[in-house]
Each structure stands twice: as structure tokens, then as C-alpha cells.
Design a protein around this motif. Structure first.
Motif, PDB file in Angstrom:
ATOM      1  N   PHE A  39      38.215 107.157  20.961  1.00 56.47           N
ATOM      2  CA  PHE A  39      36.823 106.725  20.797  1.00 56.47           C
ATOM      3  C   PHE A  39      36.008 106.915  22.065  1.00 56.47           C
ATOM      4  O   PHE A  39      34.945 107.521  22.071  1.00 56.47           O
ATOM      5  CB  PHE A  39      36.797 105.269  20.345  1.00 56.47           C
ATOM      6  N   ALA A  77      31.747 107.532  15.424  1.00 59.57           N
ATOM      7  CA  ALA A  77      32.952 107.654  16.237  1.00 59.57           C
ATOM      8  C   ALA A  77      33.938 106.528  15.940  1.00 59.57           C
ATOM      9  O   ALA A  77      35.153 106.742  15.888  1.00 59.57           O
ATOM     10  CB  ALA A  77      32.578 107.650  17.723  1.00 59.57           C
ATOM     11  N   LYS A  81      37.727 106.727  14.477  1.00 59.77           N
ATOM     12  CA  LYS A  81      38.866 106.096  15.163  1.00 59.77           C
ATOM     13  C   LYS A  81      39.681 105.257  14.192  1.00 59.77           C
ATOM     14  O   LYS A  81      40.915 105.262  14.220  1.00 59.77           O
ATOM     15  CB  LYS A  81      38.341 105.245  16.312  1.00 59.77           C
TER      16      LYS A  81
END
Length: 417
Positions: A39, A77, A81
Motif C-alpha cells: 500500500f 490502493a 491491498k
């Protein structure tokens, strides 16, 4: 605010470097702990901090929009993740948003830069102690969690609702001040309680005395005295714990004075500091005297965030405050000294805060306030001596009496200086 159009170039660069450094610090922690995963890491966090700093420097009115614009890519993002790593923790995501704000703070002003340094350091420490925090949470029983939650809820709800003024029905007491001091004193004990639970029951006799002194020196004294009844050979190590818990009361009282009335602290620091130093030297000698084989299993510290003891302390504090005011008005300093002695037999915190408040209002002079606080501390120390004689063995009583007797005499000497 740091205006890049008028401020020297060096100043602007310095603030940008600070933002970059704070972002790098948090980013390195996230990468080293492998909590950020794919991340964000040591490159992303400095960029986030610089993003916040540059927006604050050149487009301050658009800072909120700039942060909102980050939500979309950060969310994408984060979802990636979660899908790829199966980790749904929000810590790194929130740390990223905080880093943007730290960058903006670094560029806002010199005061903002100082705040950013403090907050950035605190965030880094908080992120790096994940395992100890989780271990501490696992050690707390459900009953203790409920008690803490109840106390915090009551403190947060009650404090703003109380009037911040003298109330005639309560003989001139300020309800908000009384409750604020309850929360403050309980908070001091809670910090020691948290440290005690983090280090665990194997923390050793030295920390037993220190942490026990901050949570409840009287409870520690009672516990250690009782242990010598079952095994008289423990009187050395138990005596060390009692002495340590007793002398911790002095710096604790000094902290309370510094918070309530900072102008009184220098005057109180000499006698209380002197008693602390003399007691620490005596405790160190006593610790050296104990053998490595001498161990004692300390009782578990009790959570200070409990409603009933807090309410009891509030009642005691209110009574001590009223009695001290009337005693000073009717009998002068001698009345305050008598009140300090008798109230110190039960609780030194209440008297310390009361006298500090009276001194801040000009009701008593600094020398009188200092003397009263020392008298309360000595009275409470005498209680510890009495408890070990009543609940412990003769050897423990003789040892503690000798050591704490020297501490009391030193306090009187420093007071006379």
C-alpha cells in the motif's frame, strides 16, 4: 503562516525538509514493520507529506479539496491491498492521511512545525508499538475494560456539564475544578497501571514499588507487609518495595503542584525533591542489601479507572478543600497545618491539590503552602510506617521505620532551609 512569496528561501526549504523528514520517518516505520505491505512505504509517505506542505504553502485555501482528492486513490490502493493481501487494517491508510496533515502543519507556521514534530514523533512511536499494545489489550479482563469505559464515559459527559464557577449551595466549591482534579489524579494512576500491565507480573521488585507508588502506595505497603507474615525472610525485599512506593509519592505530589499551580512548584521542589533523593539513596542501599535469591510475587495492580474510588476521592477532595479554606480563615496557618496533617493521614493528593489551589488564589502564602504540603507528605509517610508495624513483622517495621525516618527528617531539614 510561512508565505513562500515573502519568506526567505532558506526558511521555506527548511519547512519543506521538515515535512519530508516526518514523512520519511513514518514511511520507514511502515516499511520496516511490513505493516504497509504494497500500500505505502518509505517512498510514498515522504511524497504525501510534501504534497500537504506544498498545497499549504501555495494553495492554502484548497487544502481541504486537496485532501479530499487523495481519498479516491488512497481508497483504490487500500481496496487493492485488501484483495491481494487479505489485510483489512486501517492503520496505514489513516497514517497516510495524518502524514498529509503533518506536511501542511510543517509549512503553516513555526508553531505548526513544532506541533508537527511532536505529533509526528508520537505517531511513529504509536505505530511501532503495535505488538505491546495488543498484548496489553489481551491482558485486560472484560470487567476491567467495562470499568474503564464507564469511568471515561462519565468523565467526558460529566465534566462539560458541571458549572465552572463557585456554587453557593456547595459552600463556594467549583464543581468542574473538583471533577477535573479527580480525572487528573486518576489519570496519573492509570498511566502507572498501564505500564505495569505492559511489563507484566515479572516486572521485578523495583518496578513493583515505583508503579505501586503511583497507583496506590498504601495498597502496596499493605500487600508487602502481609507477605512478610508468611515468610519473614522476605523483609528486606518487601521493605525495599514499601520504601520505594512511599518515596514515589513525593515526585507524584510535585507533578500535581506543577499542574495546578506552576508558580508554587519551585518552592515545593526543594523539600520534596530532597526527600526523594534521600529516599532513593536509602532505597538503593536497601536494594543492594537484598540477595538475588530473594523474590516476592507482587499483587496485581488494580485499575484506577473505577467509578466508586474516583467518586470517593472527589468527596474527600471537596471536604479537604472546604475544611482547609475555613481552617485558614479562622485559625490562620496553624489551622491549615493541622488540616494538612490529618488529611495527609488519609490522602496526600487531596491536600496537595487543595493547597496548590489556595496558593494560586492568594489565600495562603508560598511558604505556608509549601509547609502544608510537606506536612501532608510526612503524615502519609507515618501511615506507611504504622501499617508495616501493624500488618507486617517486627523486622520489617524496624527496617522501614529507620529508612523512612531518615526521609522524614531530611524533609524537615530541607523545609527549614
Amino acid at each position: 503562516m510561512v508565505d513562500p512569496t515573502t519568506a526567505p528561501l532558506f526558511g521555506v526549504v527548511l519547512h519543506l525538509a521538515l515535512a519530508f523528514g516526518l514523512g520519511a520517518l513514518i514511511g520507514l516505520e511502515r516499511e520496516q514493520s511490513k505493516s504497509g505491505g504494497t500500500f505505502a512505504g518509505s517512498r510514498t509517505f515522504p511524497l504525501l507529506a510534501l504534497y500537504g506542505a506544498l498545497v499549504q504553502a501555495f494553495f492554502p485555501d484548497a487544502l481541504a479539496i486537496a485532501i479530499a482528492a487523495l481519498v479516491v486513490p488512497l481508497t483504490v490502493a487500500y481496496v487493492g491491498k485488501v484483495v491481494s493481501e487479505g489485510d483489512i487494517g486501517l492503520t496505514t491508510l489513516l497514517a497516510a492521511l495524518v502524514t498529509v496533515l503533518l506536511g501542511a502543519l510543517s509549512m503553516h507556521s513555526d508553531r505548526g512545525a513544532i506541533v508537527a514534530i511532536v505529533v509526528g514523533g508520537s505517531v511513529t512511536i504509536l505505530l511501532s508499538v503495535k505488538d505491546p499494545i495488543h498484548e496489553f489489550a489481551d491482558r485486560i479482563e472484560e470487567r476491567e475494560r467495562r470499568a474503564s469505559a464507564k469511568f471515561i464515559l462519565v468523565a467526558l459527559v460529566v465534566l462539560p456539564a458541571l458549572p465552572d464557577r463557585s456554587v453557593d449551595m456547595l459552600h463556594g466549591l467549583n464543581p468542574r475544578f473538583v471533577w477535573l482534579m479527580v480525572v487528573f489524579v486518576t489519570g496519573l494512576g492509570f498511566v502507572a497501571y498501564v505500564l505495569g500491565r505492559i511489563v507484566g507480573p515479572e516486572r521485578g521488585i523495583a518496578l513493583t514499588g515505583i508503579l505501586g507508588g503511583f497507583v496506590s502506595s498504601t495498597a502496596t505497603t499493605v500487600s508487602m507487609a502481609g507477605k512478610t507474615i508468611g515468610n519473614e525472610t522476605l523483609y528486606h525485599v518487601c521493605g525495599f518495595a514499601v520504601v520505594t512506593a512511599s518515596i514515589v509519592m513525593f515526585p507524584r505530589a510535585l507533578v500535581e503542584v506543577a499542574v495546578v499551580n506552576p508558580r508554587l512548584a519551585p518552592s515545593v521542589a526543594l523539600p520534596l525533591g530532597g526527600m526523594t533523593v534521600v529516599g532513593a539513596i536509602a532505597a538503593a542501599a536497601l536494594y543492594w542489601w537484598t540477595t538475588a535469591e530473594q523474590t516476592v510475587e507482587p499483587d496485581r495492580l488494580k485499575n484506577p479507572f473505577r467509578l466508586r474510588p474516583a467518586l470517593l476521592f472527589g468527596a474527600v477532595f471537596a471536604v479537604v478543600l472546604l475544611v482547609s479554606e475555613y481552617a485558614t480563615e479562622w485559625f490562620g496557618s496553624s489551622g491549615l497545618y493541622a488540616t494538612a496533617f490529618f488529611s495527609g493521614l488519609a490522602d496526600v493528593d487531596a491536600m496537595t491539590i487543595t493547597v496548590s489551589q489556595l496558593a494560586s488564589q492568594g489565600a495562603v502564602s508560598t511558604p505556608v503552602a509549601t509547609t502544608a504540603i510537606v506536612i501532608a507528605a510526612i503524615a502519609n509517610t507515618l501511615v506507611k510506617v504504622a501499617l508495616v508495624w501493624i500488618l507486617g513483622t517486627r523486622r520489617l517495621g524496624t527496617l522501614v521505620s529507620a529508612v523512612l525516618g531518615v526521609v522524614i527528617v531530611s524533609g524537615l531539614v530541607f523545609l527549614a532551609l
